[in-house]
Design an enzyme around this catalytic site. Structure first.
Site, PDB file in Angstrom:
ATOM      1  N   ASP A 177      34.917  39.948  42.210  1.00  0.00           N
ATOM      2  CA  ASP A 177      36.138  39.559  42.923  1.00  0.00           C
ATOM      3  C   ASP A 177      37.006  40.783  43.178  1.00  0.00           C
ATOM      4  O   ASP A 177      37.605  40.942  44.228  1.00  0.00           O
ATOM      5  CB  ASP A 177      36.920  38.492  42.143  1.00  0.00           C
ATOM      6  CG  ASP A 177      37.218  38.918  40.714  1.00  0.00           C
ATOM      7  OD1 ASP A 177      36.524  39.806  40.181  1.00  0.00           O
ATOM      8  OD2 ASP A 177      38.155  38.359  40.106  1.00  0.00           O
ATOM      9  N   GLU A 180      39.091  41.376  35.031  1.00  0.00           N
ATOM     10  CA  GLU A 180      38.332  40.270  35.628  1.00  0.00           C
ATOM     11  C   GLU A 180      36.959  40.806  36.046  1.00  0.00           C
ATOM     12  O   GLU A 180      36.040  40.773  35.270  1.00  0.00           O
ATOM     13  CB  GLU A 180      39.110  39.683  36.801  1.00  0.00           C
ATOM     14  CG  GLU A 180      38.603  38.308  37.167  1.00  0.00           C
ATOM     15  CD  GLU A 180      39.700  37.276  37.358  1.00  0.00           C
ATOM     16  OE1 GLU A 180      39.344  36.117  37.432  1.00  0.00           O
ATOM     17  OE2 GLU A 180      40.886  37.625  37.447  1.00  0.00           O
ATOM     18  N   TRP A 209      32.952  27.169  45.520  1.00  0.00           N
ATOM     19  CA  TRP A 209      32.474  28.184  44.583  1.00  0.00           C
ATOM     20  C   TRP A 209      31.002  27.886  44.281  1.00  0.00           C
ATOM     21  O   TRP A 209      30.130  28.708  44.559  1.00  0.00           O
ATOM     22  CB  TRP A 209      33.343  28.203  43.320  1.00  0.00           C
ATOM     23  CG  TRP A 209      34.531  29.102  43.468  1.00  0.00           C
ATOM     24  CD1 TRP A 209      34.699  30.322  42.889  1.00  0.00           C
ATOM     25  CD2 TRP A 209      35.699  28.887  44.299  1.00  0.00           C
ATOM     26  NE1 TRP A 209      35.894  30.881  43.297  1.00  0.00           N
ATOM     27  CE2 TRP A 209      36.521  30.032  44.146  1.00  0.00           C
ATOM     28  CE3 TRP A 209      36.129  27.873  45.135  1.00  0.00           C
ATOM     29  CZ2 TRP A 209      37.744  30.158  44.806  1.00  0.00           C
ATOM     30  CZ3 TRP A 209      37.344  27.997  45.795  1.00  0.00           C
ATOM     31  CH2 TRP A 209      38.137  29.122  45.627  1.00  0.00           C
ATOM     32  N   GLU A 259      44.160  40.480  47.810  1.00  0.00           N
ATOM     33  CA  GLU A 259      43.914  39.112  47.338  1.00  0.00           C
ATOM     34  C   GLU A 259      44.928  38.147  47.955  1.00  0.00           C
ATOM     35  O   GLU A 259      44.598  37.017  48.299  1.00  0.00           O
ATOM     36  CB  GLU A 259      44.049  39.101  45.806  1.00  0.00           C
ATOM     37  CG  GLU A 259      43.815  37.759  45.157  1.00  0.00           C
ATOM     38  CD  GLU A 259      43.848  37.856  43.635  1.00  0.00           C
ATOM     39  OE1 GLU A 259      44.513  38.779  43.107  1.00  0.00           O
ATOM     40  OE2 GLU A 259      43.222  37.012  42.971  1.00  0.00           O
ATOM     41  N   HIS A 287      40.376  42.795  46.885  1.00  0.00           N
ATOM     42  CA  HIS A 287      39.674  41.515  46.827  1.00  0.00           C
ATOM     43  C   HIS A 287      39.085  41.285  48.220  1.00  0.00           C
ATOM     44  O   HIS A 287      39.803  41.052  49.168  1.00  0.00           O
ATOM     45  CB  HIS A 287      40.706  40.419  46.565  1.00  0.00           C
ATOM     46  CG  HIS A 287      40.538  39.719  45.268  1.00  0.00           C
ATOM     47  ND1 HIS A 287      40.710  40.339  44.070  1.00  0.00           N
ATOM     48  CD2 HIS A 287      40.226  38.425  44.987  1.00  0.00           C
ATOM     49  CE1 HIS A 287      40.521  39.447  43.097  1.00  0.00           C
ATOM     50  NE2 HIS A 287      40.216  38.279  43.634  1.00  0.00           N
TER      51      HIS A 287
HETATM   52  C1  BGC Z   1      39.587  35.448  40.972  1.00  0.00           C
HETATM   53  C2  BGC Z   1      39.256  34.880  42.304  1.00  0.00           C
HETATM   54  C3  BGC Z   1      38.444  33.656  42.035  1.00  0.00           C
HETATM   55  C4  BGC Z   1      39.377  32.709  41.379  1.00  0.00           C
HETATM   56  C5  BGC Z   1      38.911  31.317  41.181  1.00  0.00           C
HETATM   57  C6  BGC Z   1      40.469  34.483  40.281  1.00  0.00           C
HETATM   58  O1  BGC Z   1      40.935  34.886  39.075  1.00  0.00           O
HETATM   59  O2  BGC Z   1      40.091  36.722  41.044  1.00  0.00           O
HETATM   60  O3  BGC Z   1      38.920  35.710  43.280  1.00  0.00           O
HETATM   61  O4  BGC Z   1      37.740  33.140  43.090  1.00  0.00           O
HETATM   62  O5  BGC Z   1      39.900  33.222  40.182  1.00  0.00           O
HETATM   63  O6  BGC Z   1      39.795  30.555  41.751  1.00  0.00           O
END
Ligand code: BGC
Length: 719
Positions: free
Chosen positions: A332, A338, A405, A606, A627
């Site tokens: 991500d 993360e 997802w 993001e 992102h």
């Molecule tokens: C991530 C996103 C991911 C999301 C899920 C986040 O913490 O950085 O890109 O898709 O969580 O909703």
């Protein structure tokens, strides 16, 4: 070969997070004609023979679903061996022991270990196999701390600890697989400028948000230190800012030895544009620093360019966002605590990714990891690899997934198939694809819809209620639309693979019926866009009219998030509103793609308002500036603006439909993709009110220019 070796681990106890060097001294028994090293580890490793790095693969063995799949690497080392030899394998925490693996302590207990086999063939025909066993030694490396989120600490003066015997470790060898993905390699090298922030702090600016590390080269005295930490943006006053890294310390701490020092972190990576210099001996010389970009060795295949400077920067940002996040798996983001393979982000961007770079191998590997962690009822996780858990651990978890997802399980294999035309990807993943649809069928509360389940909805939609990350679009509408779309892909893939798909055909018809009955009207831009783009809206014309009206009434601005945005421009242009799609693409005010460009972005953000007009930030709790998901807009530029399209009957660009849609607000635009069949390119240029088109196709193509259709063979055509 490697399976003859034993897993070894230190018998000595070293500090937590210190790297360990496993080594073996040996003599060659004669003249060597061939030598190959096979190796892997629990962690990440750097292997050296006689002091020299064996390969250009960094952070090996990469990140896979470790409980069932661990890659090993094969290196030709024939030229590196001498009479007397030292083989050293330095192992750091990597993903398997890193905080990224899973924030549950029990999963962080994986030991450091190495498995290696060095095969040697001599000129008299004899062979030798030097394998990891109890004759190997270990010592603590000069890296006293390494962690993917937190960084690396290295003391060049560290005196080798006394060699300790390695001991055998019981660890599975059935999980071993040969290298499947691309090597992770070093790429661009960027030089910084030095700035002094208003608060006096010294900051190195590399001019580009990047993933990798910094190389430091300086003359120093024993004990001099260089300490740096990472940031992606400066705050409203121009000061260093790193709150959005959350708990990730992302630090580089290097203690120099006497004389000339050259150091770069070996067992971790960082996401940064800026490095704050917390310590440096004497006057800071920016030429001592080089930013080294590190990512999977994917070949660039796409090109986008036009007459608008801001759009060109956006295109660059999309390419950078992909490189920065394609470090072995599609992450991500590369900077905060993360860096997971979030499947929703990956899914919306797959088509763009596959045009920009050759990502067949990259996805082939990652999808196998996703499949390896699929639950027996068909559920796939919201990110892959899930971590370092065993299948049993996974089974004991309360599942968390979401429409859009989990649908990566169907969409990614399909997109990769369409771009590269290799049916193997569908063969390998059909079980996962159909399993995912079966899972939804079993999990939904109401038959033929997807209800009664957790969903992220239109994640980060501009229309999210105050304090929420979830856009206000109906989550069950989104989920049902994706259920339909995934089912349609299972039908297509199943037919190609000669499977009986009658059950899915029946299911698809019923989902469409139920969708239309349950969701007869649409409130938000995302709801409209999804209903149109997934071919579910009963009355396309009025839905498209209503969407175009909403966008215009909103000042040609979007209100969509992760799920709605990738469909929005397509939904408009597929239904006669390409001009409105262009208005969104060319919008420079917040929220828009070009707003971030105007604010100095060098990657995709993001949040539409990661940094606001006044320089203040969106909450540091969730505010990455790298992102890639919204970069999916590039597939509209390739596919609609330039008009380059794949054909289902002849995937992999074996046949092409080219249907450019020019817009006067740009005086020219061009796109090209280096496909498996050759380079396809499409360019249009306004010459007064007329447009000149230049099209090159490597395959038979259907070219549609201003309503006229031309069937052509391979070649270059001017219209
Ligand atoms: C991530 C996103 C991911 C999301 C899920 C986040 O913490 O950085 O890109 O898709 O969580 O909703």
């Amino acid at each position: 070969m490697i399976k003859e070796a034993d897993w070894i681990t230190p018998s000595a106890t070293y500090e937590d997070h210190a790297a360990v060097v496993y080594f073996k001294d040996f003599k060659a028994k004669g003249k060597i004609t061939e030598a190959k090293l096979y190796t892997t580890c629990l962690g990440v490793y750097e292997a050296k023979l006689n002091g020299e790095r064996i390969s250009n693969y960094y952070l090996a063995p990469g990140w896979t679903a470790y409980h069932s799949r661990l890659q090993y690497q094969e290196y030709d080392v024939t030229k590196m061996l001498k009479g007397t030899n030292k083989l050293e394998i330095e192992v750091g925490d990597g993903w398997i022991r890193g905080r990224v693996a899973m924030k549950v302590p029990k999963f962080l207990k994986t030991p450091s270990a190495v498995l290696a086999s060095l095969y040697i063939k001599y000129d008299d025909g004899t062979e030798e196999n030097i394998i990891t066993d109890e004759t190997w030694n270990t010592k603590r490396s000069n890296i006293s701390f390494n962690e993917l989120y937190d960084g690396e600490t290295c003391d060049a003066n560290f005196k080798d600890t006394k060699p300790e015997k390695a001991k055998l470790l019981k660890w599975s060898k059935s999980i071993l697989i040969p290298q499947e993905g691309e090597f992770i390699t070093e790429h661009e090298r960027l030089k910084p400028i030095l700035i002094t922030a208003p608060n006096g702090e010294k900051i190195l600016d590399f001019g580009q948000n990047m993933t990798g590390y910094v190389e430091i080269e300086l003359d120093a005295k024993v004990g001099d230190r260089v300490i740096l930490d990472c940031g992606e943006v400066l705050d409203a006053d121009g000061n260093f800012y790193r709150d959005n890294y959350r708990s990730a310390l992302a630090k580089i701490d290097y203690t120099c030895c006497d004389g000339h020092n050259v150091y770069k972190p070996r067992l971790t990576f960082y996401g940064f544009r800026y490095l704050r210099v917390l310590k440096y001996p004497g006057k800071i010389d920016p030429s001592s620093f080089t930013g080294i970009c590190v990512y999977s060795d994917i070949k660039k295949t796409g090109h986008l360019e036009c007459s608008n400077k801001l759009l060109n920067r956006l295109f660059d940002n999309i390419f950078w966002g992909q490189k920065d996040n394609y470090l072995d798996i599609p992450t991500d983001c590369p900077q905060r605590d993360e860096r997971n393979g979030w499947a929703g982000d990956a899914q919306v961007f797959t088509r763009t990714a596959s045009y920009n770079y050759d990502v067949y191998k990259f996805f082939d590997k990652w999808l196998q990891d996703m499949a390896a962690e699929q639950h027996k009822d068909g559920e796939v996780f919201q990110f892959a690899p899930r971590g370092t858990m065993t299948y049993k651990d996974i089974m004991s978890l309360p599942y968390q997934n979401s429409a859009a997802w989990g649908d990566a399980a169907t969409i990614c294999p399909w997109e990769i198939y369409m771009t590269y035309g290799n049916i193997e990807i569908l063969k390998k993943n059909y079980k996962m694809m159909s399993g995912w649809v079966d899972y939804i069928t079993g999990a939904t509360k109401d038959k033929y819809l997807w209800t009664g389940h957790f969903h992220y909805g239109d994640w980060l939609g501009v229309d999210a209620p105050e304090g929420s990350y979830e856009g206000k679009s109906n989550k069950e509408l989104i989920a049902t639309a994706y259920y339909a779309y995934s089912t349609s892909l299972v039908i297509k893939a199943g037919k190609l693979l000669k499977k009986d798909v009658s059950k899915y055909e029946e299911l698809y018809k019923n989902i469409v019926k139920a969708f239309r009955k349950t969701f007869p009207s649409y409130q938000t831009q995302t709801e409209h866009a999804i209903a149109l783009h997934f071919d579910l809206a009963k009355d396309k014309k009025s839905t498209a009219d209503s969407l175009a009206k909403m966008v215009k009434e909103n000042g040609n601005k979007l209100t969509t998030g992760f799920v709605g945005t990738p469909c929005l421009l397509h939904a408009l242009s597929e239904n006669g509103y390409a001009d409105v799609a262009y208005s969104l693409l060319l919008q420079e005010e917040y929220p828009s793609w070009l707003f971030s460009v105007r604010m100095g972005a060098t990657t995709i953000w993001e949040h539409w308002d990661g940094k606001k007009e006044d320089g203040s930030f969106w909450s540091e709790k969730m505010n990455s500036f790298n992102h890639y998901a919204y970069g999916a807009v590039a597939d509209w530029v390739y596919g609609v603006a330039a008009g380059i399209n794949r054909v289902e009957e002849a995937p992999g660009f074996k046949e092409i439909v080219i249907k450019p849609v020019p817009d006067k607000r740009l005086s020219w635009l061009e796109a090209s993709i280096d496909t498996r069949c050759g380079v396809v390119s499409s360019k249009w240029v306004y010459e007064g009110d007329k447009v000149r088109y230049e099209i090159t196709t490597p395959s038979p193509a259907t070219i549609v220019i201003e309503g006229k259709t031309y069937k052509v063979g391979k070649g270059t055509y001017i219209f």
